[in-house]
Design an enzyme around this catalytic site. Structure first.
Site, mmCIF file in Angstrom:
data_model
loop_
_atom_site.group_PDB
_atom_site.id
_atom_site.type_symbol
_atom_site.label_atom_id
_atom_site.label_comp_id
_atom_site.label_asym_id
_atom_site.label_seq_id
_atom_site.Cartn_x
_atom_site.Cartn_y
_atom_site.Cartn_z
ATOM 1 N N CYS A 36 54.847 34.318 39.312
ATOM 2 C CA CYS A 36 53.678 34.541 38.439
ATOM 3 C C CYS A 36 53.860 34.040 37.010
ATOM 4 C CB CYS A 36 53.329 36.024 38.388
ATOM 5 S SG CYS A 36 52.823 36.679 39.962
ATOM 6 N N HIS B 40 49.651 39.211 31.750
ATOM 7 C CA HIS B 40 49.520 38.940 33.189
ATOM 8 C C HIS B 40 48.588 39.990 33.791
ATOM 9 C CE1 HIS B 40 50.420 37.336 37.001
ATOM 10 N NE2 HIS B 40 51.139 38.351 37.438
ATOM 11 N N ASN C 177 45.248 39.070 41.057
ATOM 12 C CA ASN C 177 46.444 38.415 40.521
ATOM 13 C C ASN C 177 46.531 37.002 41.111
ATOM 14 O OD1 ASN C 177 49.015 37.551 39.911
ATOM 15 N ND2 ASN C 177 50.062 39.398 40.634
#
Ligand code: ACO
Length: 370
Positions: free
Chosen positions: A111, A248, A278
């Site tokens: 990520c 994030h 996400n």
């Protein structure tokens, strides 16, 4: 000293939307659980590859910077779900852009890949080995997701964003970062049957995820808060100097905890997790592009970009925006049309994983009978 200015920005979200109600048609979950535990309402599912999403985002970013693809020195494709391992996905983006001979590399820290790509781009610009770099965060998480596991199936989506980063003599762009990795927790998020250790293995099957959500949650908060405090210390700044935090977007509760621990008021934290889930490497870059589009980024804003990813990698980047918050030009590029629903797009993965799960259950039952 040379700085690395962000002069162009663009995003690409595939059109097919997978809602919480859609997820509840094939796993034991509901909108109330997903919304209250994660803040997510819907996510996108791609009908094309991650490099196609990246290409559209890249063309939009180049237009915003009013640059030609041939002006680039380097393309960095940040992702953990690129189309192929060999050849890399950056080379496909180079090919689609017609940016002949431009250096092209893939970078995978899960990520955090889009932000680690920004670090590499900025360092190469400051070292003088590149003048203009295309930074990409792009993911097609739907192709590796564990669709039969409700702990993970609800959390992820597909998307891409790109930034044009250029050498500059004025103070702007990435001013500092703190990077690290809790490798002792790398098994907290492990995708089985994905990667070189599995390919051509005669027992290789569909992907399945080992996933310890609570361990990731705690380490995500610790990693993002620690890295943010570190980069602020390094730069001689305090939270009061920060105009905007673009974290994030893995879970609204993680975002709330990070904001609380840092002491940042909620109106200075950008959140779009409800619409996209996400998107791994694409997440922070898409959120940054939307923060610019929606007027949260102003001329000379100081922006903190904390993130975490499998590994478990963590970071916090401190960016100072330049004087321009409007694109110099706008491209009319679009993805090819999509004539399938999100549920239709994920059906082949789901069928394969259900079949695998069923055969595992049958093997255990047969072993018990013996
Ligand atoms: N729907 C309904 N119930 C569910 C679901 C679901 N989708 N998922 C789990 N549950 C159940 C569990 O089975 C459990 O039931 P039980 O009490 O009967 O055992 C209950 O809900 C509570 O589960 P918890 O795991 O305790 O839920 P928690 O509040 O911790 O939230 C979550 C889980 C959302 C996964 C959270 O831990 C989280 O967000 N962690 C971070 C994960 C993450 O962001 N990972 C990304 C890594 S980044 C990368 O690089 C790919």
């Amino acid at each position: 000293m040379k700085y690395s200015a962000i002069t162009g920005w663009g995003k690409c979200l595939p059109p097919a939307v997978l809602t919480n109600a859609d997820l509840a048609t094939f796993i034991d979950t509901d909108d109330e659980w997903i919304s209250s535990r994660t803040g997510m309402k819907e996510r996108r599912i791609a009908h094309v590859e991650a490099s196609d999403l990246a290409h559209v985002a890249a063309v939009r970013a180049l237009a915003a910077a009013n640059r030609d693809a041939k002006d680039l020195d380097l393309i960095i494709f940040g992702s953990c779900t690129g189309d192929n391992i060999v050849p890399n996905s950056a080379s496909r983006v180079q090919h689609l852009l017609g940016a002949d001979s431009v250096a092209a590399m893939d970078l995978n820290t899960a990520c955090t890949s889009g932000l680690y790509a920004l670090s590499v781009a900025s360092a190469m610009i400051k070292a003088g080995s590149a003048k203009r770099v295309l930074v990409i965060g792009a993911e097609k998480t739907s192709s590796v997701l564990d669709w039969v596991n409700r702990n993970v199936a609800v959390l992820f989506g597909d998307g891409a964003a790109a930034l044009v980063v250029e050498a500059s003599d004025t103070q702007q762009g990435l001013l500092g970062e703190s990077l690290g990795c809790y490798a002792e927790a790398r098994d907290s998020l492990f995708i089985q049957n994905y990667g070189g250790a599995f390919t051509n293995n005669p027992f290789c099957q569909a992907t399945s995820w080992d996933f310890d959500g609570q361990d990731i949650f705690k380490r995500a908060v610790a990693g993002m808060v620690g890295a943010s405090n570190q980069v602020l210390d390094d730069m001689g700044l305090s939270v009061a100097d920060i105009d905007l935090v673009v974290p994030h977007q893995a879970n609204s509760r993680i975002i709330d905890a990070v904001g609380r621990k840092l002491g940042v008021p909620t109106d200075r934290v950008f959140v779009n997790v409800e619409r996209y889930g996400n998107m791994s490497a694409a997440t922070v870059l898409v959120a940054l592009v939307e923060a610019i589009e929606q007027g949260y980024v102003r001329a000379f804003s100081k922006i903190l970009l904390p993130a975490f990813g499998a590994g478990l990698t963590w970071n916090s980047h401190l960016v100072q925006w330049g004087d321009r918050i409007t694109p110099l030009a706008i491209s009319d590029i679009e993805l090819p049309p999509c004539d399938e629903t999100a549920l239709e797009l994920i059906a082949p993965y789901l069928t394969q994983q259900r079949r695998q799960l069923q055969s595992q259950i049958e093997s255990v039952q047969q072993a018990d009978l013996r």
